[in-house]
Scaffold this active site. Sequence first.
Site, PDB file in Angstrom:
ATOM      1  N   ALA A  12       0.854  -1.188   0.000  1.00  0.00           N
ATOM      2  CA  ALA A  12       0.000   0.000   0.000  1.00  0.00           C
ATOM      3  C   ALA A  12       0.890   1.238   0.000  1.00  0.00           C
ATOM      4  O   ALA A  12       2.008   1.215   0.530  1.00  0.00           O
ATOM      5  CB  ALA A  12      -0.893  -0.006   1.233  1.00  0.00           C
TER       6      ALA A  12
ATOM      7  N   GLU B 162       4.462  -4.820   7.404  1.00  0.00           N
ATOM      8  CA  GLU B 162       3.675  -3.743   8.020  1.00  0.00           C
ATOM      9  C   GLU B 162       4.076  -3.471   9.462  1.00  0.00           C
ATOM     10  O   GLU B 162       3.939  -2.356   9.959  1.00  0.00           O
ATOM     11  CB  GLU B 162       2.179  -4.082   7.950  1.00  0.00           C
ATOM     12  CG  GLU B 162       1.567  -3.991   6.561  1.00  0.00           C
ATOM     13  CD  GLU B 162       1.682  -5.280   5.757  1.00  0.00           C
ATOM     14  OE1 GLU B 162       2.483  -6.162   6.133  1.00  0.00           O
ATOM     15  OE2 GLU B 162       0.976  -5.390   4.746  1.00  0.00           O
TER      16      GLU B 162
ATOM     17  N   GLU C  98      -0.515  -9.270  -0.457  1.00  0.00           N
ATOM     18  CA  GLU C  98      -1.953  -9.512  -0.263  1.00  0.00           C
ATOM     19  C   GLU C  98      -2.679  -9.532  -1.606  1.00  0.00           C
ATOM     20  O   GLU C  98      -3.610 -10.316  -1.810  1.00  0.00           O
ATOM     21  CB  GLU C  98      -2.533  -8.441   0.672  1.00  0.00           C
ATOM     22  CG  GLU C  98      -2.027  -8.618   2.107  1.00  0.00           C
ATOM     23  CD  GLU C  98      -2.296  -7.421   2.998  1.00  0.00           C
ATOM     24  OE1 GLU C  98      -2.079  -6.277   2.551  1.00  0.00           O
ATOM     25  OE2 GLU C  98      -2.712  -7.617   4.152  1.00  0.00           O
TER      26      GLU C  98
ATOM     27  N   GLY D 295       0.739  -4.967   0.991  1.00  0.00           N
ATOM     28  CA  GLY D 295      -0.450  -5.051   0.143  1.00  0.00           C
ATOM     29  C   GLY D 295      -0.159  -5.736  -1.187  1.00  0.00           C
ATOM     30  O   GLY D 295      -1.068  -6.292  -1.813  1.00  0.00           O
TER      31      GLY D 295
END
Length: 258
Positions: A65, A132, A112, A109
């Site tokens: 992200a 993270e 993910e 992300g």
Amino acid sequence: MALENIVVSREDSVGLIQLNRPKVLNALNGALMEELAAAVDEFDHDSAIHCIIIHGTDRAFSAGADIEQMSAATPAMMLENSWINRNFERLRRASKPIIAAVSGYCLGGGCELAMTCDMVIASETAQFGQPEINLGVIPGAGGTARLARAIGKSRAMELILSGGRMSAKEAEMRGLVSRVVPGELYLEEAKKLAREIAGKPPIAVRFAKESINKVYELPLSEGLDYESRLFYTLFSTEDQKEGMSAFLAKRKPHWKGK
Ligand code: CAA
């Protein structure tokens, strides 16, 4: 929609989506995620497309992200405009198979996103991880849920709590990726697989994907019931008649997608 963060193309019946923010290692910001989810939706509704590939560059599938976009967020902002989760959910609901072709960084992300796809073909340069924890948060788009299911609780716990990385070879050995291929071959191999899948009867392909994904989350007995109902339903398709007649007549089947 004018595309600024992805590149969309098609090769016969395969839809290709390249994440295209190379300067920030394909960090996933809101605009990219909106474009990505819209492109997947469009291919999913395009009867000429039978398989979708998502890929990045040789250096990075995605480094996660966009930290700049997230850094000043409040819980209310994340809830109100969860650009990651809302759009991952759109990807998860696609009925056609999605292959992640992964090279280089596949973190946060990005990891993910790869796990939201149905299969992962990885270059031997790929590195997977959920870093993270180093930012004071946890994986928030399926990382804790999907990684533990994919590679087992203990190794997922170690990776997520330490913020460490896993090599492509290890990811293959633990079942996170379906295949590791040498260097630059990852995209070619993903295309080869996509073409092979695209040549199969489309309704059966969708049902097989649906069944594996659904049954993965269910207790075995419910999963077996779900699978058998889809199996029986396929006997209403022309492709089932064609596939079985072609086998018995020793000829190649011609799929209609009906
Ligand atoms: N968001 C925003 N920008 C990022 C980014 C990210 N996730 N990852 C890398 N970038 C940017 C860097 O800031 C840098 O920009 P500048 O050139 O303007 O300085 C550029 O991409 C290149 O990165 P590096 O110079 O750091 O390249 P490197 O090869 O030395 O290191 C890396 C690569 C190890 C991937 C490192 O960039 C890194 O650690 N990135 C962050 C990875 C991360 O923490 N991901 C998780 C994000 S949070 C998340 O994903 C939450 C969720 O679960 C939904």
